[in-house]
Scaffold this active site. Structure first.
Site, PDB file in Angstrom:
ATOM      1  N   GLY A  10       0.828  -1.206   0.000  1.00 18.42           N
ATOM      2  CA  GLY A  10       0.000   0.000   0.000  1.00 18.42           C
ATOM      3  C   GLY A  10       0.861   1.254   0.000  1.00 18.42           C
ATOM      4  O   GLY A  10       0.482   2.287   0.567  1.00 18.42           O
ATOM      5  N   ARG A  70      -2.795 -12.595  -5.513  1.00 19.24           N
ATOM      6  CA  ARG A  70      -1.704 -12.631  -4.537  1.00 19.24           C
ATOM      7  C   ARG A  70      -1.950 -13.736  -3.515  1.00 19.24           C
ATOM      8  O   ARG A  70      -3.100 -13.977  -3.144  1.00 19.24           O
ATOM      9  CB  ARG A  70      -1.605 -11.282  -3.810  1.00 19.24           C
ATOM     10  CG  ARG A  70      -1.246 -10.151  -4.737  1.00 19.24           C
ATOM     11  CD  ARG A  70      -1.167  -8.817  -4.004  1.00 19.24           C
ATOM     12  NE  ARG A  70      -0.994  -7.737  -4.960  1.00 19.24           N
ATOM     13  CZ  ARG A  70      -1.576  -6.545  -4.878  1.00 19.24           C
ATOM     14  NH1 ARG A  70      -2.353  -6.260  -3.859  1.00 19.24           N
ATOM     15  NH2 ARG A  70      -1.356  -5.637  -5.792  1.00 19.24           N
ATOM     16  N   LYS A 129      -4.022  -1.225   5.672  1.00 21.82           N
ATOM     17  CA  LYS A 129      -5.065  -2.239   5.457  1.00 21.82           C
ATOM     18  C   LYS A 129      -5.513  -2.952   6.734  1.00 21.82           C
ATOM     19  O   LYS A 129      -5.876  -4.138   6.699  1.00 21.82           O
ATOM     20  CB  LYS A 129      -4.612  -3.237   4.391  1.00 21.82           C
ATOM     21  CG  LYS A 129      -4.449  -2.563   3.011  1.00 21.82           C
ATOM     22  CD  LYS A 129      -4.144  -3.549   1.934  1.00 21.82           C
ATOM     23  CE  LYS A 129      -5.206  -3.604   0.875  1.00 21.82           C
ATOM     24  NZ  LYS A 129      -4.845  -4.431  -0.298  1.00 21.82           N
ATOM     25  N   LYS A 170      -0.525   5.003  -1.654  1.00 26.70           N
ATOM     26  CA  LYS A 170      -1.279   5.986  -0.884  1.00 26.70           C
ATOM     27  C   LYS A 170      -0.365   6.774   0.061  1.00 26.70           C
ATOM     28  O   LYS A 170      -0.468   7.999   0.174  1.00 26.70           O
ATOM     29  CB  LYS A 170      -2.366   5.278  -0.066  1.00 26.70           C
ATOM     30  CG  LYS A 170      -2.969   6.188   0.961  1.00 26.70           C
ATOM     31  CD  LYS A 170      -3.993   5.546   1.851  1.00 26.70           C
ATOM     32  CE  LYS A 170      -4.124   6.370   3.125  1.00 26.70           C
ATOM     33  NZ  LYS A 170      -5.205   5.969   3.982  1.00 26.70           N
ATOM     34  N   HIS A 180       1.762   1.176  -8.510  1.00 23.94           N
ATOM     35  CA  HIS A 180       1.327   2.027  -7.405  1.00 23.94           C
ATOM     36  C   HIS A 180      -0.011   2.667  -7.760  1.00 23.94           C
ATOM     37  O   HIS A 180      -0.130   3.330  -8.785  1.00 23.94           O
ATOM     38  CB  HIS A 180       2.377   3.105  -7.114  1.00 23.94           C
ATOM     39  CG  HIS A 180       3.652   2.540  -6.572  1.00 23.94           C
ATOM     40  ND1 HIS A 180       4.797   3.275  -6.424  1.00 23.94           N
ATOM     41  CD2 HIS A 180       3.946   1.298  -6.138  1.00 23.94           C
ATOM     42  CE1 HIS A 180       5.752   2.496  -5.910  1.00 23.94           C
ATOM     43  NE2 HIS A 180       5.256   1.302  -5.739  1.00 23.94           N
ATOM     44  N   THR A 237       7.509 -10.568 -13.333  1.00 21.21           N
ATOM     45  CA  THR A 237       6.446  -9.781 -13.965  1.00 21.21           C
ATOM     46  C   THR A 237       6.620  -9.764 -15.487  1.00 21.21           C
ATOM     47  O   THR A 237       5.815  -9.169 -16.194  1.00 21.21           O
ATOM     48  CB  THR A 237       6.464  -8.324 -13.453  1.00 21.21           C
ATOM     49  OG1 THR A 237       7.741  -7.760 -13.761  1.00 21.21           O
ATOM     50  CG2 THR A 237       6.229  -8.256 -11.952  1.00 21.21           C
ATOM     51  N   GLN A 287       8.609  -2.368  -4.989  1.00 19.83           N
ATOM     52  CA  GLN A 287       8.673  -3.757  -4.515  1.00 19.83           C
ATOM     53  C   GLN A 287       8.766  -3.779  -2.983  1.00 19.83           C
ATOM     54  O   GLN A 287       8.318  -2.850  -2.345  1.00 19.83           O
ATOM     55  CB  GLN A 287       9.835  -4.546  -5.156  1.00 19.83           C
ATOM     56  CG  GLN A 287       9.636  -4.840  -6.638  1.00 19.83           C
ATOM     57  CD  GLN A 287      10.002  -3.677  -7.537  1.00 19.83           C
ATOM     58  OE1 GLN A 287      11.059  -3.106  -7.418  1.00 19.83           O
ATOM     59  NE2 GLN A 287       9.119  -3.334  -8.456  1.00 19.83           N
TER      60      GLN A 287
HETATM   61  P1  IMP Z   1      10.680  -9.198 -11.516  1.00 25.10           P
HETATM   62  O1  IMP Z   1      10.901  -7.999 -10.667  1.00 25.10           O
HETATM   63  O2  IMP Z   1       9.715  -8.961 -12.646  1.00 25.10           O
HETATM   64  O3  IMP Z   1      11.957  -9.823 -11.971  1.00 25.10           O
HETATM   65  O4  IMP Z   1       9.970 -10.321 -10.601  1.00 25.10           O
HETATM   66  C1  IMP Z   1      10.662 -11.001  -9.558  1.00 25.10           C
HETATM   67  C2  IMP Z   1       9.735 -11.255  -8.369  1.00 25.10           C
HETATM   68  O5  IMP Z   1       9.374 -10.007  -7.786  1.00 25.10           O
HETATM   69  C3  IMP Z   1       8.408 -11.930  -8.718  1.00 25.10           C
HETATM   70  O6  IMP Z   1       8.050 -12.772  -7.629  1.00 25.10           O
HETATM   71  C4  IMP Z   1       7.429 -10.790  -8.817  1.00 25.10           C
HETATM   72  O7  IMP Z   1       6.101 -11.196  -8.573  1.00 25.10           O
HETATM   73  C5  IMP Z   1       7.951  -9.886  -7.721  1.00 25.10           C
HETATM   74  N1  IMP Z   1       7.629  -8.462  -7.935  1.00 25.10           N
HETATM   75  C6  IMP Z   1       8.216  -7.609  -8.798  1.00 25.10           C
HETATM   76  N2  IMP Z   1       7.686  -6.384  -8.690  1.00 25.10           N
HETATM   77  C7  IMP Z   1       6.752  -6.452  -7.734  1.00 25.10           C
HETATM   78  C8  IMP Z   1       5.884  -5.482  -7.125  1.00 25.10           C
HETATM   79  O8  IMP Z   1       5.886  -4.286  -7.458  1.00 25.10           O
HETATM   80  N3  IMP Z   1       5.055  -5.937  -6.148  1.00 25.10           N
HETATM   81  C9  IMP Z   1       5.083  -7.236  -5.734  1.00 25.10           C
HETATM   82  N4  IMP Z   1       5.882  -8.164  -6.245  1.00 25.10           N
HETATM   83  C10 IMP Z   1       6.713  -7.785  -7.240  1.00 25.10           C
END
Ligand code: IMP
Length: 430
Positions: free
Chosen positions: A15, A305, A331, A18, A41, A130, A224
């Site tokens: 979150g 998720r 949350k 926000k 975001h 992703t 992240q």
């Molecule tokens: P990547 O960053 O696309 O290489 O993904 C690597 C891991 O990080 C995977 O498990 C994704 O689901 C997770 N991940 C990447 N960006 C996000 C985010 O913004 N939120 C949550 N998980 C993320």
């Protein structure tokens, strides 16, 4: 003047949007320092909902400077698609309010190809990325063969960079059964992009340093979460950047002394997207309920998720590594109506109690959470704006979290609405 770094203290999706928006109103400069358009975001401002992946959240507020630092990996096509989308929502974006570090590495279509090809080839061992090309782009950066923003300004340099990059990628692609890169097409695409992107390029380290000396308030916006950190996360099920607070300095070109307050964003329960260990994961009705009440679907990929109870062991660990001064707990309202809540207070591995998550994958695979049960509350906490509006059991839950993670709550968020926030400590206060 206290500058603030915001980091996710779990697996992302805490979150942050926000909270960053709330803080960006008080900041002059908002800077992204790691990650790329793998982030998602969501900002709710009045009637409008903005979904950002690459642009710093402050971009939606007039009069703020948004900065993309060198620690980011930048897909220029994704950037302009996002700029176009936001312009359609009435947000004005120009070189007046957006600046990109000239030493930022680019994400190219070949990085996305490689991300996808590797995930497909890995089968069950996939990371669950992703698919945005984040990992391959960072690999090329440390492999000293990346193309950076400033390289677009000189044809000779660009050609040399492309040679170096393709020597590596064509060999890899051959091994994966993919065709070689069409060099002419890639070069043309980059040359077409150059005049659009270059006007935003700046020595960000210098501008930031001048801003700091001029007393401007800087908000560093992490993406992240800490448990996806390349060093301290649940490796190899992580992203490819440093998601801890220290990266704010190197990812923009400032010294660590530029960081004042570290705010960790913590969700009142736990979620994760993609593969990898998750000690408190719930695959039962409670997990289902958390997912539904919390609308736990990825902003970027739409993936469901995984959900679980609050894990105090992990959050204590990430708060220590990022030097978190205070958390923003989000949350809480998702927990309304649960009769009983569980908090993970330790782990048991082969009969031994641990107060941290060990690094060894073999041990992580055997982790059994030790829970403490707490009484839930039936009242609604949604929209609460003061402690007095919270049920006693909810306050007890929050206080117990503070105790277990050894870090105080600075902010408490009780709905996606920006004003539904209880402020305990202003992170920007000196
Ligand atoms: P990547 O960053 O696309 O290489 O993904 C690597 C891991 O990080 C995977 O498990 C994704 O689901 C997770 N991940 C990447 N960006 C996000 C985010 O913004 N939120 C949550 N998980 C993320």
């Amino acid at each position: 003047m206290a500058n603030v770094v915001v980091v996710g203290a779990q697996w992302g999706d805490e979150g942050k949007g926000k909270i960053v928006d709330w803080l960006s109103e008080r900041a002059d400069v908002i800077a992204r320092f790691q990650g790329g358009h793998n982030a998602g975001h969501t900002l709710v401002i009045g009637e409008k909902v903005f979904k950002l992946s690459l642009l710093p959240s402050g971009i939606v507020r007039p009069g703020k400077l948004a900065v993309i630092g060198n620690g980011v990996v930048l897909d220029p096509w994704a950037l302009f698609a996002e700029i176009d989308k936001l312009s359609g929502q009435g947000v004005e974006i120009s070189t007046e309010n957006l600046m990109i570090a000239e030493n930022t590495p680019l994400i190219l279509p070949l990085h996305q190809d490689l991300d996808r090809l590797r995930e497909e080839a890995a089968g069950k061992a996939k990371i669950g990325t992703t698919g945005r090309g984040i990992g391959p782009a960072y690999e090329d950066k440390v492999g000293r063969r990346t193309i950076r923003v400033s390289d677009l300004g000189d044809d000779e340099t660009l050609e040399a960079r492309i040679d170096r990059l393709l020597a590596h990628h064509d060999a890899l692609r051959a091994g994966l059964g993919a065709p070689a890169i069409d060099r002419a097409e890639l070069t043309a695409k980059l040359k077409e992009m150059a005049p659009k992107l270059l006007p935003y390029a700046q020595p960000v380290w210098k501008v930031m340093s001048e801003m700091r000396r001029g007393g401007k308030r800087i908000l560093f916006e992490g993406a992240q979460g800490s448990l996806l950190d390349i060093d301290f996360g649940t490796y190899p099920y992580v992203t490819s950047s440093t998601t801890m607070s220290g990266m704010a300095a190197t990812g923009t070109g400032m010294g660590p002394s530029a960081i004042g307050f570290v705010l960790g964003i913590v969700k009142a329960y736990t979620t994760r997207v993609g593969e990898g260990p998750f000690p408190t994961e719930l695959e039962d009705e409670d997990g289902q309920r958390l997912g539904e009440r919390g609308h736990e679907f990825g902003t970027v990929t739409g993936r469901k998720r995984r959900c679980g109870w609050f894990d105090a062991v992990l959050v204590r660990q990430t708060c220590a590594i990022s030097g978190v001064n205070g958390i923003a707990l989000t949350k809480l309202d998702v927990l309304d109506g649960f009769e009983t809540l569980k908090i993970c207070v330790g782990y048991e591995i082969d009969g031994v109690r641990y107060d941290y998550l060990p690094t060894a994958a073999a041990l992580q695979a055997k982790v059994k959470p030790i829970y403490e049960e707490m009484e839930g509350w039936s009242e609604s906490t949604q929209g609460a704006r003061s402690w007095a509006e919270l049920p006693a059991a909810a306050i007890k839950y929050v206080r117990r979290i503070e105790e277990l993670i050894q870090c105080p709550v600075a902010m408490l968020s009780t709905s996606p609405e920006r004003d539904d926030t209880i402020l305990v400590t202003d992170p920007f206060a000196d």
